[in-house]
Enzyme design. Structure first.
Site, PDB file in Angstrom:
ATOM      1  N   CYS A  41     -11.272   3.312  -0.973  1.00 48.72           N
ATOM      2  CA  CYS A  41      -9.983   3.787  -0.456  1.00 48.72           C
ATOM      3  C   CYS A  41      -9.690   3.002   0.812  1.00 48.72           C
ATOM      4  CB  CYS A  41     -10.057   5.281  -0.153  1.00 48.72           C
ATOM      5  SG  CYS A  41      -8.588   5.934   0.675  1.00 48.72           S
ATOM      6  N   THR A  42      -8.407   2.670   0.988  1.00 47.25           N
ATOM      7  CA  THR A  42      -8.007   1.836   2.120  1.00 47.25           C
ATOM      8  C   THR A  42      -8.507   2.345   3.472  1.00 47.25           C
ATOM      9  OG1 THR A  42      -5.961   3.124   2.006  1.00 47.25           O
ATOM     10  CG2 THR A  42      -5.903   0.868   1.146  1.00 47.25           C
ATOM     11  N   HIS A  43      -8.549   3.673   3.630  1.00 49.23           N
ATOM     12  CA  HIS A  43      -8.844   4.223   4.953  1.00 49.23           C
ATOM     13  C   HIS A  43     -10.331   4.264   5.295  1.00 49.23           C
ATOM     14  CE1 HIS A  43      -4.787   5.517   4.246  1.00 49.23           C
ATOM     15  NE2 HIS A  43      -4.703   6.152   5.406  1.00 49.23           N
ATOM     16  N   ASP A  80       0.871  -1.181   0.000  1.00 47.29           N
ATOM     17  CA  ASP A  80       0.000   0.000   0.000  1.00 47.29           C
ATOM     18  C   ASP A  80       0.905   1.227   0.000  1.00 47.29           C
ATOM     19  OD1 ASP A  80      -2.401   1.571   0.261  1.00 47.29           O
ATOM     20  OD2 ASP A  80      -1.877   1.888   2.350  1.00 47.29           O
ATOM     21  N   SER A  81       0.305   2.375  -0.242  1.00 45.76           N
ATOM     22  CA  SER A  81       1.067   3.618  -0.175  1.00 45.76           C
ATOM     23  C   SER A  81       1.547   3.880   1.255  1.00 45.76           C
ATOM     24  CB  SER A  81       0.195   4.776  -0.635  1.00 45.76           C
ATOM     25  OG  SER A  81      -0.996   4.808   0.122  1.00 45.76           O
ATOM     26  N   TYR A 126      -0.457   8.496  -2.306  1.00 40.59           N
ATOM     27  CA  TYR A 126      -0.447   8.271  -3.754  1.00 40.59           C
ATOM     28  C   TYR A 126      -1.641   8.982  -4.414  1.00 40.59           C
ATOM     29  CZ  TYR A 126       2.907   4.323  -3.469  1.00 40.59           C
ATOM     30  OH  TYR A 126       4.010   3.524  -3.282  1.00 40.59           O
ATOM     31  N   GLY A 127      -2.662   9.230  -3.620  1.00 39.09           N
ATOM     32  CA  GLY A 127      -3.938   9.699  -4.165  1.00 39.09           C
ATOM     33  C   GLY A 127      -3.904  11.048  -4.847  1.00 39.09           C
ATOM     34  N   GLU A 179      -5.908   8.936   9.708  1.00 36.69           N
ATOM     35  CA  GLU A 179      -4.540   8.793  10.219  1.00 36.69           C
ATOM     36  C   GLU A 179      -4.363   9.545  11.535  1.00 36.69           C
ATOM     37  OE1 GLU A 179      -1.326   8.747   7.567  1.00 36.69           O
ATOM     38  OE2 GLU A 179      -2.346   7.271   6.312  1.00 36.69           O
ATOM     39  N   CYS A 222      -3.788  -0.884  -2.167  1.00 40.10           N
ATOM     40  CA  CYS A 222      -4.058   0.535  -2.410  1.00 40.10           C
ATOM     41  C   CYS A 222      -5.019   0.690  -3.596  1.00 40.10           C
ATOM     42  CB  CYS A 222      -2.724   1.209  -2.714  1.00 40.10           C
ATOM     43  SG  CYS A 222      -2.857   2.959  -3.064  1.00 40.10           S
ATOM     44  N   ASN A 223      -6.120   1.363  -3.369  1.00 38.60           N
ATOM     45  CA  ASN A 223      -7.081   1.586  -4.462  1.00 38.60           C
ATOM     46  C   ASN A 223      -6.473   2.415  -5.577  1.00 38.60           C
ATOM     47  OD1 ASN A 223     -10.261   1.004  -3.627  1.00 38.60           O
ATOM     48  ND2 ASN A 223      -8.856   1.117  -1.909  1.00 38.60           N
ATOM     49  N   THR A 224      -5.665   3.406  -5.202  1.00 36.81           N
ATOM     50  CA  THR A 224      -5.065   4.275  -6.213  1.00 36.81           C
ATOM     51  C   THR A 224      -4.121   3.468  -7.107  1.00 36.81           C
ATOM     52  OG1 THR A 224      -5.212   6.100  -4.625  1.00 36.81           O
ATOM     53  CG2 THR A 224      -3.786   6.423  -6.533  1.00 36.81           C
TER      54      THR A 224
HETATM   55  N1  DGL Z   1      -3.994   3.884  -0.052  1.00 39.20           N
HETATM   56  C1  DGL Z   1      -4.643   4.955  -0.771  1.00 39.20           C
HETATM   57  C2  DGL Z   1      -5.852   4.389  -1.515  1.00 39.20           C
HETATM   58  O1  DGL Z   1      -6.430   3.403  -1.152  1.00 39.20           O
HETATM   59  C3  DGL Z   1      -5.073   6.074   0.156  1.00 39.20           C
HETATM   60  C4  DGL Z   1      -3.934   6.892   0.719  1.00 39.20           C
HETATM   61  C5  DGL Z   1      -3.102   7.565  -0.348  1.00 39.20           C
HETATM   62  O2  DGL Z   1      -3.581   8.508  -1.016  1.00 39.20           O
HETATM   63  O3  DGL Z   1      -1.964   7.145  -0.537  1.00 39.20           O
HETATM   64  O4  DGL Z   1      -6.218   4.947  -2.515  1.00 39.20           O
END
Ligand code: DGL
Length: 266
Positions: free
Chosen positions: A186-188, A12-13, A44-45, A154, A75-77
């Site tokens: 998104c992961t969060h 993940d990012s 990463y987003g 976070e 990571c979704n991104t």
């Molecule tokens: N992990 C990213 C996602 O799921 C979210 C955090 C980021 O922007 O890196 O898109």
């Protein structure tokens, strides 16, 4: 040589991918896992396609060098931007979080109206809309980037006034469009389920891609006959910066399993 004892690699990012790892450990407690959080280069987003592609390749290469039997792009991104190219490049299975989430959303919606929330890069890529429409061209998709949700989680702010106001500002439109299903892309965001549900009401089903992805991992491991049958899995964590913060915040996602994290150079 990959075998049943080889680990499941997850990247993940940063920290958020621990929501996906958590579901994988719940579903597959015998499996060993290796997690890489690219904390030095998150988020990463908000980054460009070229940059997210490059980071995603580097993360996958790191995990493959560690001998993993499968790579999970938590990571979704990264999934939105890099999944198909990662699959072309590497010979082991690479699983993303979008297809599993989309499959669940298609099963969930009764009125063919689905909402998607994610980072700017994920929403801009159109990956969710594309996958939803490919599965069912009649689906109406409403999407919205919700960048402030990531820093709130976070910070540990998952259910207070600020979250409530932010949810209202981002999600109001979904009430107007009348979706009955919302993909937490998104992961969060799974950590904000309670606040999101409170704002949208019980009539909107929330799709947690993390849960669906863990099921997909199990299916693939079974299919290629590398599922671990005995013992209890071990879990190791690598980060590209600030291991202490990763451990502290990571425990919010995964509890005591995040005992230590090794910093790698980038
Ligand atoms: N992990 C990213 C996602 O799921 C979210 C955090 C980021 O922007 O890196 O898109």
């Amino acid at each position: 040589m990959l075998n049943k004892d080889s680990a499941i690699g997850v990247f993940d990012s940063g920290i958020g991918g621990l929501t996906v790892l958590h579901q994988i450990i719940e579903a597959l407690p015998r499996e060993n896992t290796v997690y890489l959080g690219d904390t030095a280069r998150a988020p990463y987003g908000t980054k460009s396609v070229e940059t997210v592609l490059r980071y995603s390749f580097e993360n996958s290469e790191f995990l493959i060098e560690k001998g993993v039997k499968i790579v999970v792009v938590a990571c979704n991104t990264s999934t939105a931007i890099a999944l198909s190219q990662l699959r072309d490049r590497f010979s082991i299975p690479v699983i993303g979080v979008i297809e599993p989430g989309v499959r669940r959303a298609i099963r969930s919606t009764r009125i063919n109206k689905v909402g998607v929330i994610g980072t700017e890069a994920t929403i801009q890529s159109g990956a969710y809309t594309h996958a939803l429409k490919a599965a069912n061209p009649a689906i109406e998709v409403y999407s919205r980037a919700c960048p402030l949700f990531v820093p709130l989680v976070e910070e540990g702010w998952i259910d207070n006034d600020v979250v409530e106001m932010t949810a209202k500002a981002y999600l109001q439109g979904f009430k107007q469009s009348g979706v009955d299903t919302l993909i937490l892309g998104c992961t969060h965001y799974p950590l904000l389920k309670k606040a999101i549900r409170r704002f949208l009401g019980g009539g909107v089903r929330l799709v947690d891609s993390a849960e669906e992805t863990a099921k997909e991992v199990a299916i693939v491991l079974r299919r290629i006959s590398v599922m671990r049958k005995n013992g209890k899995g071990t879990h190791s964590f690598f980060v590209t910066d600030a291991p202490d913060r990763f451990i502290k915040v990571g425990r919010r996602f995964l509890g005591e399993k995040v005992e230590s994290a090794v910093r790698i150079e980038r």
